[in-house]
Design a protein around this motif. Structure first.
Motif, PDB file in Angstrom:
ATOM      1  N   LEU A 197       0.823  -1.202   0.000  1.00  0.00           N
ATOM      2  CA  LEU A 197       0.000   0.000   0.000  1.00  0.00           C
ATOM      3  C   LEU A 197       0.860   1.257   0.000  1.00  0.00           C
ATOM      4  CD1 LEU A 197      -2.765  -0.963   2.616  1.00  0.00           C
ATOM      5  CD2 LEU A 197      -2.734  -1.347   0.145  1.00  0.00           C
ATOM      6  N   LEU A 198       2.146   1.097   0.332  1.00  0.00           N
ATOM      7  CA  LEU A 198       3.069   2.228   0.406  1.00  0.00           C
ATOM      8  C   LEU A 198       4.263   1.996  -0.518  1.00  0.00           C
ATOM      9  CD1 LEU A 198       3.114   2.677   4.296  1.00  0.00           C
ATOM     10  CD2 LEU A 198       1.757   3.979   2.654  1.00  0.00           C
ATOM     11  N   ILE A 199       5.076   3.015  -0.645  1.00  0.00           N
ATOM     12  CA  ILE A 199       6.303   2.906  -1.427  1.00  0.00           C
ATOM     13  C   ILE A 199       7.424   2.434  -0.502  1.00  0.00           C
ATOM     14  CG2 ILE A 199       7.953   4.148  -2.865  1.00  0.00           C
ATOM     15  CD1 ILE A 199       5.126   3.864  -4.028  1.00  0.00           C
ATOM     16  N   GLY A 200       8.129   1.395  -0.903  1.00  0.00           N
ATOM     17  CA  GLY A 200       9.182   0.828  -0.066  1.00  0.00           C
ATOM     18  C   GLY A 200      10.562   1.039  -0.654  1.00  0.00           C
ATOM     19  N   THR A 201      11.545   0.364  -0.092  1.00  0.00           N
ATOM     20  CA  THR A 201      12.934   0.534  -0.529  1.00  0.00           C
ATOM     21  C   THR A 201      13.182  -0.030  -1.922  1.00  0.00           C
ATOM     22  OG1 THR A 201      13.498  -1.525   0.620  1.00  0.00           O
ATOM     23  CG2 THR A 201      13.849   0.519   1.818  1.00  0.00           C
ATOM     24  N   ASN A 202      12.376  -0.999  -2.355  1.00  0.00           N
ATOM     25  CA  ASN A 202      12.588  -1.606  -3.673  1.00  0.00           C
ATOM     26  C   ASN A 202      12.157  -0.693  -4.813  1.00  0.00           C
ATOM     27  OD1 ASN A 202      13.611  -4.125  -2.813  1.00  0.00           O
ATOM     28  ND2 ASN A 202      11.566  -4.781  -2.265  1.00  0.00           N
ATOM     29  N   ASP A 203      11.144   0.123  -4.581  1.00  0.00           N
ATOM     30  CA  ASP A 203      10.586   0.945  -5.667  1.00  0.00           C
ATOM     31  C   ASP A 203      11.594   1.932  -6.247  1.00  0.00           C
ATOM     32  OD1 ASP A 203       7.552   0.187  -5.692  1.00  0.00           O
ATOM     33  OD2 ASP A 203       8.049   0.420  -3.593  1.00  0.00           O
ATOM     34  N   PRO A 204      12.306   2.699  -5.437  1.00  0.00           N
ATOM     35  CA  PRO A 204      13.310   3.589  -6.023  1.00  0.00           C
ATOM     36  C   PRO A 204      14.459   2.834  -6.683  1.00  0.00           C
ATOM     37  CG  PRO A 204      13.427   3.644  -3.619  1.00  0.00           C
ATOM     38  CD  PRO A 204      12.176   2.925  -3.982  1.00  0.00           C
ATOM     39  N   MET A 205      14.817   1.675  -6.161  1.00  0.00           N
ATOM     40  CA  MET A 205      15.900   0.896  -6.750  1.00  0.00           C
ATOM     41  C   MET A 205      15.527   0.451  -8.173  1.00  0.00           C
ATOM     42  SD  MET A 205      17.454  -2.759  -5.507  1.00  0.00           S
ATOM     43  CE  MET A 205      15.881  -3.573  -5.838  1.00  0.00           C
ATOM     44  N   PHE A 206      14.331  -0.134  -8.318  1.00  0.00           N
ATOM     45  CA  PHE A 206      13.890  -0.568  -9.640  1.00  0.00           C
ATOM     46  C   PHE A 206      13.727   0.620 -10.584  1.00  0.00           C
ATOM     47  CE2 PHE A 206      12.127  -4.442  -7.420  1.00  0.00           C
ATOM     48  CZ  PHE A 206      12.943  -5.340  -8.072  1.00  0.00           C
ATOM     49  N   ALA A 207      13.155   1.708 -10.064  1.00  0.00           N
ATOM     50  CA  ALA A 207      12.931   2.890 -10.898  1.00  0.00           C
ATOM     51  C   ALA A 207      14.247   3.454 -11.418  1.00  0.00           C
ATOM     52  CB  ALA A 207      12.174   3.951 -10.101  1.00  0.00           C
ATOM     53  N   GLY A 208      15.282   3.440 -10.580  1.00  0.00           N
ATOM     54  CA  GLY A 208      16.574   3.949 -11.009  1.00  0.00           C
ATOM     55  C   GLY A 208      17.164   3.150 -12.158  1.00  0.00           C
ATOM     56  N   MET A 209      17.091   1.838 -12.044  1.00  0.00           N
ATOM     57  CA  MET A 209      17.625   0.979 -13.105  1.00  0.00           C
ATOM     58  C   MET A 209      16.787   1.104 -14.381  1.00  0.00           C
ATOM     59  SD  MET A 209      18.623  -2.432 -10.928  1.00  0.00           S
ATOM     60  CE  MET A 209      19.780  -2.338  -9.547  1.00  0.00           C
TER      61      MET A 209
END
Length: 522
Positions: A194-206
């Motif tokens: 339901l929230l944005i976690g640590t994985n979301d920015p990592m995937f978005a960056g790549m």
């Protein structure tokens, strides 16, 4: 007759275990993910030399960053062994690492998550919710908490999985069913929240770096898949609950509940900490709403007044970091875990130290990505692959579904999700963009496949820990028995997620704020 049936069952189980052992051996034979990127970088250098000497090139309609227009562009393979290329590679090693998009965003958000996790805030919430859960809802709550716990990375594996067994025992239900439900939520629901976690920015960056091979101005936001992840949370909760109660628990042998643990309520200090954290989080959210909701607020786009392309969206990682950091600090003060500013900084240091293996991995992944992009091999592969797929009519939904299944299969052998996406993104993101599919869509398709088989991947970092939890309640449990227990979750998660994706795609729904399904090359 009974003996024959028993013999067949043993033989069947033996076959399953042997097959799983074979998978484990193949996976263990693979090099460390960091070493894998070194090997891939060397292969890229050699391949660039061969392709450049052979005169390999492609011509396509693409974005010309110099003119700002869509033009016909011809790209040839660049020889990385030429003097100029060698000079470029050795002088950009540091900048390749420091400019790697995923590095900064993960580093930033982990500061907040590290404090919230290190003070015990995340674990206390899990324990409190579990302690007040009614009997009828226990399975759904355990799966749901497992999904939500992946905000703080490994917290769910360490805290919730064993807690799931204790909670089930409190209601005289089999503890292994509780372990399975919790593990399914934590690991199988890795790409739902339901929230944005640590994985979301990592995937978005790549994904951003891969997309910029086609469009230098393209940015994949950390919230790019949020709508889909939000809905997926309820889908995975429902599927996980049904699989646990209809398939897993009925098959388990009777369990002796004598002298086992019970669920304990949180302490007085922890209760005070939760109150402090709740008040601070509420104040923070109110302040953010004041800064975002009014049409003339400072965090909106100053020209259009929009939220999508605004200081708020551009700073979403910082604001998410504060959403974890502020309640984490106030919880620590209330629970008497934090006594001075030094304790907060110590927790941040500890959280960052936990990124050491990620930093090593990213260093070599950044070099491979930079070499791959500079050689133009990524562009050549994506254009050629896209042209081939388009010529045979293999596009749209059939292509995406096959990509999901491919990812699910690869995940069994390479369990580190960041490593897989760093390898796959530079190839599949630009390739699918040429076929009219957005980077955000390719990213969510990858995440579906990756999450679905996490729970049956023996090389997944926390799989061995889960086996140990199983053995606490069944001394004979091993890798094979754990995977056979978790296999129904994996199968139905994959089927359910693909079905949701198909409906989502056909309805043309955005995957997140400003994140369309399709990409227009023009």
């Amino acid at each position: 007759m009974a003996k024959l049936k028993e013999s067949n069952e043993i033989e069947k189980k033996g076959f399953i275990v042997r097959a799983l052992d074979r998978v484990e051996r193949v996976g263990n034979a693979l090099p460390d993910p960091a070493t894998l990127f070194i090997i891939l970088a060397i292969i890229t250098v050699l391949a660039s030399f061969i392709c450049a000497k052979a005169g390999v090139s492609v011509t396509y309609e693409g974005y010309n960053s110099q003119t700002g227009k869509i033009e016909e562009i011809t790209v040839a393979a660049v020889n990385l062994l030429s003097p100029g290329s060698i000079q470029h590679m050795v002088t950009t090693v540091v900048s390749n690492f420091t400019n790697f998009f995923a590095l900064g965003v993960v580093f930033t958000i982990i500061l907040g998550v590290g404090v919230a996790d290190g003070t015990g805030f995340m674990a206390t919430i899990l324990k409190k919710v579990a302690a007040v859960t009614p009997k009828r809802a226990v399975t759904a709550v355990v799966v749901f908490l497992g999904i939500m716990s992946n905000i703080a990375s490994s917290t769910g594996y360490v805290v919730l999985v064993p807690l799931g067994a204790i909670l089930f025992m409190a209601f005289k239900r089999h503890p292994i069913a509780g372990l399975a439900a919790a593990f399914a939520g934590v690991s199988g629901g890795w790409s739902a929240n339901l929230l944005i976690g640590t994985n979301d920015p990592m995937f978005a960056g790549m994904s951003t770096q891969a997309a910029q091979m086609i469009d230098p101005n393209y940015t994949v936001m950390p919230v790019a898949n949020w709508y889909f992840l939000f809905v997926s949370t309820f889908l995975i909760t429902v599927i996980g609950t049904l699989v646990t109660e209809k398939l897993i628990e009925p098959r388990l042998s009777p369990f002796d509940f004598e002298g086992n643990e019970t669920v304990k309520d949180i302490s007085i200090d922890e209760k005070r900490g939760i109150r402090f954290a709740g008040i601070s989080a509420l104040v923070y959210i109110i302040i953010m709403l004041i800064l975002v909701l009014p049409t003339n607020s400072i965090l909106r786009n100053p020209e259009s007044g929009s939220i999508l392309k605004s200081p708020f969206m551009n700073g979403i990682i910082f604001f998410m970091m504060l959403l974890f950091l502020i309640p984490g600090i106030f919880y620590g003060i209330g629970a008497k875990v934090i006594k001075s500013d030094k304790d907060v900084i110590a927790l941040m240091n500890k959280a960052i130290s936990g990124l050491s293996s990620f930093m090593v991995l990213i260093f070599f992944a950044a070099q491979f990505t930079a070499f791959f992009n500079y050689s133009n091999l990524g562009t050549i592969i994506s254009v050629s692959g896209a042209n081939f797929l388009e010529s045979v009519g293999f596009v749209g939904l059939p292509l995406i579904i096959c990509f999901i299944i491919l990812t699910a299969f690869i995940n069994i052998f390479i369990a580190v999700d960041s490593a897989k996406w760093a390898i796959m993104a530079p190839i599949f993101v630009p390739m699918f963009m040429r076929l009219g599919l957005s980077p955000e869509l390719t990213q969510i398709a990858y995440r579906i496949g990756d999450s679905s088989t996490n729970i049956i991947a023996p090389l997944m970092p926390f799989f061995v820990l889960t086996v140990a939890f199983f053995q606490k309640y069944d001394k004979k449990a091993g890798i094979g028995s754990v995977i056979s227990t978790m296999l129904p979750y994996s199968f139905f998660f994959l089927i359910g997620w693909i079905a949701l994706f198909v409906v989502w795609y056909l309805l043309g729904l955005p995957l997140g704020p400003g994140a369309p399904l399709l990409y227009n090359l023009g």
